[in-house]
Design a protein around this motif. Structure first.
Motif, PDB file in Angstrom:
ATOM      1  N   PHE A 159       0.844  -1.185   0.000  1.00 28.29           N
ATOM      2  CA  PHE A 159       0.000   0.000   0.000  1.00 28.29           C
ATOM      3  C   PHE A 159       0.882   1.238   0.000  1.00 28.29           C
ATOM      4  O   PHE A 159       1.834   1.300   0.771  1.00 28.29           O
ATOM      5  CB  PHE A 159      -0.916   0.027   1.228  1.00 28.29           C
ATOM      6  N   MET A 214     -10.213  -1.765   6.137  1.00 31.78           N
ATOM      7  CA  MET A 214     -10.048  -2.252   4.761  1.00 31.78           C
ATOM      8  C   MET A 214      -9.976  -3.774   4.735  1.00 31.78           C
ATOM      9  O   MET A 214     -10.564  -4.418   3.862  1.00 31.78           O
ATOM     10  CB  MET A 214      -8.779  -1.659   4.134  1.00 31.78           C
ATOM     11  N   MET A 215      -9.257  -4.348   5.702  1.00 34.07           N
ATOM     12  CA  MET A 215      -9.127  -5.807   5.762  1.00 34.07           C
ATOM     13  C   MET A 215     -10.490  -6.450   6.017  1.00 34.07           C
ATOM     14  O   MET A 215     -10.820  -7.470   5.417  1.00 34.07           O
ATOM     15  CB  MET A 215      -8.119  -6.206   6.837  1.00 34.07           C
ATOM     16  N   LYS A 236       1.687   6.258   4.124  1.00 31.80           N
ATOM     17  CA  LYS A 236       1.387   5.814   5.485  1.00 31.80           C
ATOM     18  C   LYS A 236      -0.115   5.583   5.622  1.00 31.80           C
ATOM     19  O   LYS A 236      -0.920   6.396   5.194  1.00 31.80           O
ATOM     20  CB  LYS A 236       1.843   6.872   6.483  1.00 31.80           C
ATOM     21  N   ILE A 237      -0.467   4.462   6.242  1.00 33.52           N
ATOM     22  CA  ILE A 237      -1.879   4.136   6.416  1.00 33.52           C
ATOM     23  C   ILE A 237      -2.163   4.017   7.902  1.00 33.52           C
ATOM     24  O   ILE A 237      -1.424   3.367   8.645  1.00 33.52           O
ATOM     25  CB  ILE A 237      -2.243   2.818   5.697  1.00 33.52           C
ATOM     26  N   ASN A 238      -3.225   4.613   8.321  1.00 33.67           N
ATOM     27  CA  ASN A 238      -3.691   4.553   9.687  1.00 33.67           C
ATOM     28  C   ASN A 238      -4.050   3.100  10.022  1.00 33.67           C
ATOM     29  O   ASN A 238      -4.761   2.440   9.260  1.00 33.67           O
ATOM     30  CB  ASN A 238      -4.918   5.470   9.806  1.00 33.67           C
ATOM     31  N   PRO A 239      -3.565   2.563  11.166  1.00 34.24           N
ATOM     32  CA  PRO A 239      -3.878   1.175  11.520  1.00 34.24           C
ATOM     33  C   PRO A 239      -5.377   0.885  11.593  1.00 34.24           C
ATOM     34  O   PRO A 239      -5.822  -0.199  11.202  1.00 34.24           O
ATOM     35  CB  PRO A 239      -3.221   0.997  12.888  1.00 34.24           C
ATOM     36  N   LYS A 240      -6.164   1.859  12.080  1.00 34.65           N
ATOM     37  CA  LYS A 240      -7.619   1.650  12.130  1.00 34.65           C
ATOM     38  C   LYS A 240      -8.181   1.518  10.724  1.00 34.65           C
ATOM     39  O   LYS A 240      -9.050   0.694  10.463  1.00 34.65           O
ATOM     40  CB  LYS A 240      -8.302   2.826  12.847  1.00 34.65           C
ATOM     41  N   LYS A 241      -7.695   2.351   9.825  1.00 32.95           N
ATOM     42  CA  LYS A 241      -8.137   2.319   8.429  1.00 32.95           C
ATOM     43  C   LYS A 241      -7.762   0.971   7.792  1.00 32.95           C
ATOM     44  O   LYS A 241      -8.537   0.389   7.041  1.00 32.95           O
ATOM     45  CB  LYS A 241      -7.479   3.476   7.683  1.00 32.95           C
ATOM     46  N   MET A 242      -6.537   0.499   8.121  1.00 32.94           N
ATOM     47  CA  MET A 242      -6.073  -0.788   7.583  1.00 32.94           C
ATOM     48  C   MET A 242      -6.985  -1.917   8.046  1.00 32.94           C
ATOM     49  O   MET A 242      -7.384  -2.764   7.252  1.00 32.94           O
ATOM     50  CB  MET A 242      -4.635  -1.052   8.026  1.00 32.94           C
ATOM     51  N   LYS A 243      -7.336  -1.938   9.339  1.00 39.41           N
ATOM     52  CA  LYS A 243      -8.228  -2.977   9.853  1.00 39.41           C
ATOM     53  C   LYS A 243      -9.592  -2.917   9.175  1.00 39.41           C
ATOM     54  O   LYS A 243     -10.182  -3.942   8.848  1.00 39.41           O
ATOM     55  CB  LYS A 243      -8.389  -2.842  11.371  1.00 39.41           C
TER      56      LYS A 243
END
Length: 113
Positions: A2, A14-15, A5-12
């Motif tokens: 990706f 998206m997953m 930088k991606i926010n961890p909350k955003k990553m979760k």
């Protein structure tokens, strides 16, 4: 994978949208992987279970130590090596373990002593 930088909350989030779930398995004390030549032992391992499209995959992190497998030695082999070399059964079994069950090599080893 990706960009930026991606926010961890955003990553979760998206997953989750892709149907992917990750969960750390808590309280893991030891993981052992058994092979024919020995065992890989992970003490204090970190294990993460990832489920995607109904398939669960486990990711293992930690330091492994290798424990070589001790071959099973039949009593008949011990008796044969002992009778051929004049060694005690204990010495014959030790030689068979050292040679990983090879009778001829164990006899040669004990004959040379």
């Amino acid at each position: 994978m990706f960009p930026g930088k991606i926010n961890p909350k955003k990553m979760k989030q998206m997953m989750r949208q892709m149907g992917m779930e990750m969960e750390e398995i808590e309280g893991v004390e030891k993981v052992v992987i058994y092979t024919s030549s020995g065992n890989y032992v992970f003490d204090d391992a970190q294990v993460i279970a990832t489920t995607m499209q109904g398939v669960t995959t486990y990711q293992l992190s930690g330091e492994a130590r290798f424990e070589e497998a001790v071959p099973e030695i039949p009593d008949e082999d011990v008796a044969l090596v002992a009778s051929q070399t004049g060694a005690t059964k204990e010495d014959a079994k030790a030689a068979l373990i050292e040679t990983r069950g090879d009778i001829a090599e164990a006899i040669l080893k004990l004959s040379q002593q």
